[in-house]
Design a protein around this motif. Structure first.
Motif, short mmCIF file in Angstrom:
data_model
loop_
_atom_site.label_atom_id
_atom_site.label_comp_id
_atom_site.label_asym_id
_atom_site.label_seq_id
_atom_site.Cartn_x
_atom_site.Cartn_y
_atom_site.Cartn_z
N ILE A 116 0.84 -1.20 0.00
CA ILE A 116 0.00 0.00 0.00
C ILE A 116 0.87 1.25 0.00
O ILE A 116 0.60 2.22 -0.72
CB ILE A 116 -0.94 0.01 1.22
N THR A 117 1.92 1.25 0.81
CA THR A 117 2.82 2.40 0.88
C THR A 117 3.43 2.67 -0.49
O THR A 117 3.44 3.82 -0.97
CB THR A 117 3.95 2.14 1.89
N ARG A 118 3.94 1.62 -1.13
CA ARG A 118 4.56 1.78 -2.45
C ARG A 118 3.54 2.28 -3.48
O ARG A 118 3.83 3.17 -4.28
CB ARG A 118 5.16 0.45 -2.89
N GLU A 119 2.34 1.71 -3.44
CA GLU A 119 1.29 2.10 -4.39
C GLU A 119 0.95 3.59 -4.26
O GLU A 119 0.85 4.31 -5.26
CB GLU A 119 0.04 1.25 -4.14
N VAL A 120 0.80 4.05 -3.03
CA VAL A 120 0.41 5.44 -2.80
C VAL A 120 1.54 6.40 -3.18
O VAL A 120 1.33 7.40 -3.88
CB VAL A 120 -0.01 5.65 -1.33
N PRO A 153 16.58 -7.23 -11.84
CA PRO A 153 17.20 -6.85 -10.57
C PRO A 153 18.70 -7.11 -10.58
O PRO A 153 19.17 -8.09 -11.15
CB PRO A 153 16.49 -7.75 -9.55
N VAL A 154 19.45 -6.20 -9.95
CA VAL A 154 20.90 -6.37 -9.84
C VAL A 154 21.20 -7.44 -8.80
O VAL A 154 20.59 -7.45 -7.73
CB VAL A 154 21.54 -5.03 -9.42
N PRO A 155 22.12 -8.38 -9.10
CA PRO A 155 22.48 -9.41 -8.10
C PRO A 155 22.92 -8.74 -6.80
O PRO A 155 23.64 -7.75 -6.80
CB PRO A 155 23.65 -10.15 -8.78
N GLN A 156 22.49 -9.30 -5.66
CA GLN A 156 22.72 -8.69 -4.37
C GLN A 156 23.63 -9.53 -3.48
O GLN A 156 23.56 -10.76 -3.52
CB GLN A 156 21.39 -8.47 -3.66
N PRO A 157 24.47 -8.87 -2.66
CA PRO A 157 25.30 -9.61 -1.69
C PRO A 157 24.50 -9.96 -0.46
O PRO A 157 23.35 -9.55 -0.29
CB PRO A 157 26.40 -8.59 -1.36
N GLU A 183 12.45 -3.23 -5.52
CA GLU A 183 11.18 -2.59 -5.21
C GLU A 183 11.36 -1.56 -4.09
O GLU A 183 10.74 -0.49 -4.10
CB GLU A 183 10.15 -3.63 -4.78
N TYR A 184 12.21 -1.89 -3.12
CA TYR A 184 12.47 -0.95 -2.03
C TYR A 184 13.14 0.31 -2.55
O TYR A 184 12.77 1.44 -2.19
CB TYR A 184 13.36 -1.61 -0.97
N GLU A 185 14.12 0.16 -3.44
CA GLU A 185 14.80 1.31 -4.02
C GLU A 185 13.83 2.18 -4.81
O GLU A 185 13.90 3.42 -4.79
CB GLU A 185 15.94 0.85 -4.92
N GLU A 186 12.91 1.55 -5.50
CA GLU A 186 11.90 2.27 -6.27
C GLU A 186 11.00 3.09 -5.34
O GLU A 186 10.67 4.25 -5.61
CB GLU A 186 11.07 1.26 -7.08
N LEU A 187 10.60 2.47 -4.23
CA LEU A 187 9.76 3.16 -3.26
C LEU A 187 10.50 4.32 -2.61
O LEU A 187 9.97 5.42 -2.47
CB LEU A 187 9.29 2.16 -2.19
N TYR A 188 11.75 4.08 -2.22
CA TYR A 188 12.56 5.11 -1.58
C TYR A 188 12.75 6.29 -2.53
O TYR A 188 12.69 7.45 -2.14
CB TYR A 188 13.91 4.52 -1.17
N THR A 189 12.97 5.99 -3.82
CA THR A 189 13.13 7.04 -4.82
C THR A 189 11.87 7.91 -4.88
O THR A 189 11.96 9.14 -4.95
CB THR A 189 13.40 6.43 -6.21
N THR A 190 10.72 7.28 -4.84
CA THR A 190 9.46 8.02 -4.88
C THR A 190 9.32 8.92 -3.67
O THR A 190 8.89 10.08 -3.78
CB THR A 190 8.27 7.04 -4.94
N VAL A 191 9.70 8.42 -2.49
CA VAL A 191 9.63 9.23 -1.27
C VAL A 191 10.58 10.43 -1.37
O VAL A 191 10.22 11.55 -0.99
CB VAL A 191 9.98 8.38 -0.04
N MET A 192 11.78 10.21 -1.91
CA MET A 192 12.73 11.30 -2.11
C MET A 192 12.16 12.36 -3.04
O MET A 192 12.31 13.56 -2.82
CB MET A 192 14.04 10.75 -2.69
N LEU A 215 22.77 5.34 -0.85
CA LEU A 215 22.28 4.95 0.48
C LEU A 215 22.20 3.45 0.66
O LEU A 215 22.43 2.92 1.75
CB LEU A 215 20.90 5.57 0.73
N THR A 216 21.86 2.73 -0.40
CA THR A 216 21.65 1.29 -0.30
C THR A 216 22.88 0.48 -0.71
O THR A 216 22.81 -0.73 -0.81
CB THR A 216 20.44 0.86 -1.14
N THR A 217 23.99 1.17 -0.95
CA THR A 217 25.25 0.50 -1.26
C THR A 217 26.02 0.28 0.04
O THR A 217 26.19 1.22 0.82
CB THR A 217 26.08 1.34 -2.24
#
Length: 251
Positions: A38-42, A77-81, A91-100, A117-119
Motif C-alpha cells: 500500500i505504501t509503495r502504491e500510494v 534486478p541487480v544481483p545482491q550480496p 522494489e524498495y529502491e523504487e519506493l525510496y526514490t518516490t519518497v525522495m 544509500l543502499t550500497t
C-alpha cells in the motif's frame, strides 16, 4: 483473493481509506495485503494527498505494457550480496526514490541518492553509477553537482585516484546545518524588507512574522542536529566498545 497485482477495485478502496484518514497499515489489513504494498502504491502515484484510483490504475497498466516485451534495460534486478532478495531490494529502491521525489528532488537525483544509500560501501564512482542506473555520465555529473551543493554528497579520491561520491552519517548533519543557514538568509532578507516597506504596514508585518517563524525553525534545526549527532554518535561508539574516534566525528 489477496496477493497478486492490485485491481482497480483495490485502488478505489485505497483512495477511500486515504480520504477517511486511515493509516497505510489499516488499509492494508482491509485488503489483506502487506503494508509495504500500500505504501509503495500510494507513494508512486501522487502521495497520500494526490492519490487517484483511476490515474494510478492507468499508470500501472502503462508501466506493465512497457515491461512486457522481453526484459528491457534496467528491469532485471541487480544481483545482491549477503543473500538479499534482489527483487525486494529493487522494489524498495523504487519506493525510496518516490519518497525522495516527494521531498522535492528530481527523479534522477533521487535515484542517485538511493543508490548511494543502499550500497554497503556508501560510495560509488561515476562509472559505477552509470552502470547501475543506465544513464549518461553527464546526467550523473549534473545530479552529483546539485546534491553536493545541498551537502548531501561529498567527493573524495580513492587509492587509484578515481573520484568517488560518498554518503555517510555526517552528511545528514551537514545537510541540516546547510538548511538552517538557508533559512537564516531568508530571515535576514525578510527583515530587510520590513525597513523597505515601512514598519507597521501590512506587508512589513507579514515579513516580520515570516522572519520570526523561520528564525525559530532555523535555531531548532541547528540545535536538534547538534544534539542528534552528539547523542547518536556517542551511543554508536559506546555500543561498539571501540576506543577509536568515529569517522563522522570531525571535531
Amino acid at each position: 483473493m489477496p496477493g497478486g497485482r492490485l485491481t482497480q477495485k483495490d485502488r478505489q478502496q485505497i483512495a477511500l481509506g486515504l480520504a477517511d484518514g486511515l493509516a497505510y497499515a489499516e488499509i492494508a489489513r482491509g485488503l489483506e495485503r502487506p503494508t509495504s504494498t500500500i505504501t509503495r502504491e500510494v507513494m508512486r502515484n501522487g502521495g497520500p494527498t494526490g492519490y487517484r484510483a483511476d490515474l494510478a490504475h492507468r499508470a500501472t497498466e502503462r508501466r506493465a505494457h512497457r515491461r512486457k516485451p522481453g526484459s528491457p534495460r534496467g528491469v532485471e534486478p541487480v544481483p545482491q550480496p549477503h543473500g538479499r532478495d534482489a527483487e525486494a531490494v529493487r522494489e524498495y529502491e523504487e519506493l525510496y526514490t518516490t519518497v525522495m521525489m516527494q521531498s522535492g528532488l528530481s527523479q534522477m537525483m533521487s535515484r542517485v541518492m538511493v543508490c548511494l544509500l543502499t550500497t554497503d560501501s556508501g560510495s560509488l564512482t561515476a562509472s559505477e553509477l552509470v552502470q547501475r542506473l543506465h544513464v549518461s555520465p553527464a546526467t550523473i555529473s549534473k545530479s552529483i553537482t546539485f546534491l553536493e551543493s545541498q551537502s548531501l554528497v561529498r567527493r573524495e579520491r580513492d587509492e587509484g585516484r578515481r573520484e568517488r561520491y560518498v554518503i555517510d552519517e555526517d552528511l545528514w548533519y551537514q545537510s541540516m546545518v546547510a538548511s538552517a543557514r538557508s533559512l537564516i538568509q531568508q530571515v535576514e532578507i525578510s527583515r530587510q524588507g520590513v525597513g523597505v516597506l515601512g514598519p507597521g504596514t501590512p506587508a512589513a508585518v507579514r515579513l516580520e512574522n515570516v522572519a520570526r517563524f523561520l528564525d525559530f525553525v532555523a535555531e531548532s534545526i541547528t540545535r536538534a542536529a547538534e544534539q542528534a549527532r552528539e547523542i547518536l554518535y556517542t551511543k554508536a561508539e559506546t555500543a561498539s566498545g571501540s576506543t577509536a574516534t568515529p569517522s563522522s566525528d570531525r571535531g
